[in-house]
Write a protein that holds these residues in place. Sequence first.
Motif, mmCIF file in Angstrom:
data_model
loop_
_atom_site.group_PDB
_atom_site.id
_atom_site.type_symbol
_atom_site.label_atom_id
_atom_site.label_comp_id
_atom_site.label_asym_id
_atom_site.label_seq_id
_atom_site.Cartn_x
_atom_site.Cartn_y
_atom_site.Cartn_z
ATOM 1 N N VAL A 152 48.211 49.539 85.428
ATOM 2 C CA VAL A 152 48.622 49.752 86.844
ATOM 3 C C VAL A 152 47.531 48.897 87.715
ATOM 4 C CG1 VAL A 152 47.745 50.848 88.905
ATOM 5 C CG2 VAL A 152 49.358 51.906 87.650
ATOM 6 N N GLN A 153 46.302 48.629 86.973
ATOM 7 C CA GLN A 153 45.591 47.456 87.434
ATOM 8 C C GLN A 153 46.861 46.243 86.719
ATOM 9 O OE1 GLN A 153 42.400 47.874 89.117
ATOM 10 N NE2 GLN A 153 41.240 47.208 88.033
ATOM 11 N N LYS A 154 47.321 45.873 86.327
ATOM 12 C CA LYS A 154 47.474 44.723 85.803
ATOM 13 C C LYS A 154 48.384 44.012 87.522
ATOM 14 C CE LYS A 154 47.396 44.364 80.345
ATOM 15 N NZ LYS A 154 48.278 44.322 79.921
ATOM 16 N N LEU A 155 49.432 45.389 87.252
ATOM 17 C CA LEU A 155 50.537 45.203 89.211
ATOM 18 C C LEU A 155 49.395 45.158 89.923
ATOM 19 C CD1 LEU A 155 53.289 47.847 88.169
ATOM 20 C CD2 LEU A 155 52.959 45.375 87.281
ATOM 21 N N ILE A 156 48.469 45.419 90.489
ATOM 22 C CA ILE A 156 47.727 45.513 91.427
ATOM 23 C C ILE A 156 47.145 44.245 91.816
ATOM 24 C CG2 ILE A 156 45.240 45.833 92.518
ATOM 25 C CD1 ILE A 156 45.464 49.054 91.365
ATOM 26 N N ILE A 157 46.786 43.684 90.033
ATOM 27 C CA ILE A 157 46.469 41.967 90.400
ATOM 28 C C ILE A 157 47.356 41.094 91.149
ATOM 29 C CG2 ILE A 157 45.636 39.686 89.337
ATOM 30 C CD1 ILE A 157 44.409 42.030 87.285
#
Length: 752
Positions: A152-157
Motif C-alpha cells: 500500500v505504501q508503494k501505491l501511496i507514493i
Amino acid sequence: MFSLLSSAISNTMEVLAPTIAAEDQFQWHWTQVMAFYETHHKTHISSPIESTNLCLHFEKMCQILCEEQTQESQSESSDDKPNTTTTITVNGSAIAPSMEYLLQHKILDTMSVLAQSDNPLGLTQHILHFFTTLLTNSTLELLPHKCVYSSVQKLIIICGKLIAGPYESTEVQFLTCICDQIHRNPDLINCFLSESFALINALLALLQSPDQQISTKSGDALIRLLSVVNDRAEQIIAFETPFCSKIVDQMVALYQAIPRSLRPEQLESAVNCCFKSSDSSNGTPFESFSPAVRKFLCFLRWFVFYDMIINHLPANEGILMKTLLNHLKTDFLESCICPDLLGNGYKEESDANEHIFLTTVLLSNCLRNTVSEPLATTVGEFLLIDTKTDLLIDNPKYSETTNKLKSILLERCLLIEPKSLHTVISLNDCHSGVVIDSNRIQLCMSSMQLFEDILIKPSVCIVNELVVQYLCDRCYFDESVLTSDSNLDSSEFHHLTTPSSANSDDLLNGFTPNFNYVSTSHVQRVLQYFTSLVPDELKSCQSSDDLGYETYVREAQKHFQEIGVICNKWKNWSTENVILDDSQEVQSSDQQIVSEINGDSKVRHNSKTKEFFEGPFLSMIFDNLQYMVDLPYEVNLQVTSLISRLALFPNQYVNEYLLDPTIPLVRGTRSLFSILHKLVDELQISVQGLNGLRDKLQITRRALLGESDKTSEEVNAVNDEKTSRIIEALIVIEEFCKELAAVSFVKYHNTF
C-alpha cells in the motif's frame, strides 16, 4: 418443459465438468496476468489496458477473494468443531485459501510494482481500484500485515504525482480508504510514518486539484487522518513534511488573489448565501457569483478548512497545532493582514481607507466562521495583545504606545473626539457644515464589529487586556459611602473586598457562585433600575404590547451559555483576578497564574490611591454611548451590541461595574448606568414641547423594525434631523435597557 430441460443440462454439465475450486480459479487468473507480462516483458505496450484481458483478471481475483473470505467467516462462526487445518490467521480468524495464497506469494507487492510502470496504460488505475475494493470489502483487517501495508505504501507514493491527472478520482478513493482504516484503528498510523509520511504528501497533492470534488474528498480524508495522529506522527508532519507551510501558503495565495475592487457589502452578501443556509440545496450556486466574489469565497473556504484541521487535532497543545498556528501568524497575519489593516502601499488616503475597510470586514467574516478556539485566540491576540506588530507600524503618533495595532483599531471605532465636546469628525449633519464621509462611518462600524467577533471566542488574556485588568482594583468603588450612608447595605458589596470563599469545585469551573447579586431583592432592584430608566412618556412601546425585558431573555440565555462554555476552561478566572491586600499571602503556584492573567510581572494589590481609568476599550465604548444623539442609528446599534456581548462575561468585576447600578461610585467616575441616566435626562429636556411625541416614537419604531409601509428614511423626512436622531436615540436606549435587564436576570439565575 424448457426449464426442466435446462436443469437437466446443467446437472449433466456439473457431472462432466465439476466446479473449479475458488483457490484454483484465483491461481489461474493470476497465472494469466503473469503470462501476459512474460510475453511483453521487453516491450512497451502501446495499447490501453482495455484492449487486454487484464481488467477481467483483476476483477475476478478481487471478487474471488472477497466472496471466499466471506464464506470462510460465515462457516467459521457457524461451525462448532475446531479447525484442524493449518492456516494463517488474522486476529484469530482463519484466512481463506485464496487470501492465503495472495499473502504467501506476495502478489500485492508484485501488483504495486506493476502499478508504478502503468504498462499498459491504465494499469495503475485498475490496481488502485483492486486494492481499494479488497481493503474495503474484506471481512479481515488486512492493513496491519507487513506484506499488505508495504505494498500500500508503494501505491501511496505514486498518488498525486500528476496534477489534474487522469487517475485522480481513483487515487482519492484509494487514499480515503486508507484514512478510513487508520481512523478506525489509530495504531495503524505507525505503519505509514516512513517515507516522510507519504500519505500526507499524497493528500496534499490531491488537495491542490482543480477539480473541486477531488479537492474536497482529499480534504475530508486529511482531516480524518489528522484527527487520530499521535505524538510521533505530529513530529514527522510538522518537521519532515511541507504540510504546515503548504496549507498556510495556499491561504496566502488565495487571499492575495482577492481583487481589491471588491466591495465589503458584496463580501457579506456572499457569505450569507454560501455559509448561512441550513440546507445547502437552497444556497446560491457558487458559479452564480462574480469572479471577484468567487475568489473571496475560495479564500474563505480554505480558511474554514484550516480551522477544521485545527479543531480536529487531538492534542490542543501539540507540536503540530503550534507549528500550524506559528506559520499562520508569521506568513499570513504579520505578512498580509497587518499591512492591509494599516493601509500600507496606498498613496491616496481614500484608497487606503477602502482597503482597510475591506480587510476589516474580511477578518470579521473569518472570525465569525471560526470554530476552533485556538485559531480564534491566535487571531484575537495578534490584533490586541501581540507587541511584535509594533515593529511593523512606523507612525510617529504611536511612537510611545505599546500594542499599537489595538490602539489604531480602537481609534477607528470613534467618530467623535472625546475632548472636543460634540465636535463631529465624520457625520452627516447639514446644520454643522461638516464634510460627510460615509466611509469613515462604515469603518467605525466594521471595527466595532471586529471587536465583537473577537469577544465571541476570546482568550482569558484578551478579556483581561481589554477590561478586567482595569477593573480588578475596584478604584471605581467608593467604599467610604458604605460607612457614611445608612441607606446602603454594606453586606451586599463586602464579598468583593476579600477573596472569594467559593469551594474548590467552583474555582476549578472558573466561576464564583453569585457574582455581586447576593440576594433576590438585590437583583430585583437592578432590574427595576434598568426597566424604569426611560420614563413611560418617552417609551415607544404601547403598554398593551410591551413585553419588557422578557423578550430578550432567551437570546441572553443562549449567548451566556455559549460564553460560559469558553470561560469554564479558564481555570479560576473569576477568582484569580481578586485583588489581595498586602497582608494576604499568595501561593507560589497561584501567583504565576495571576501574573499571567493580569499581564504583569507582579501581583496587583488593592490600592485606592490611584485614579480610576476604565481602560481604552471601555473608554471608547462609553465615549460612543455618551454622544449617542450625534451618531447614526446603525452605529448606536453596534455600540449597544458590543456592550451586551461584553456584559455577558461571568466575571464579578465586569458584572459589578457594568450591570449593577446600585454600587456607590467614586466622584468623577462614569459607569454604564450613569451615562445612560445622563443621556435620558438630556433627551427628556430636548423633547419638551415636541408635539405628537408618542406618535412619532411609535411610527419611528415600527419603521426601524420593518413593521411599517414607510422606511425609516421616509419617516425621518417628515421630522427635522435633530428630532429624528433624538427619537432614534430614545428607542435605542429603551431597548438597550431591556437587553441589559435580560442579561442581569440570566446571569443571576445561572450563578446561584
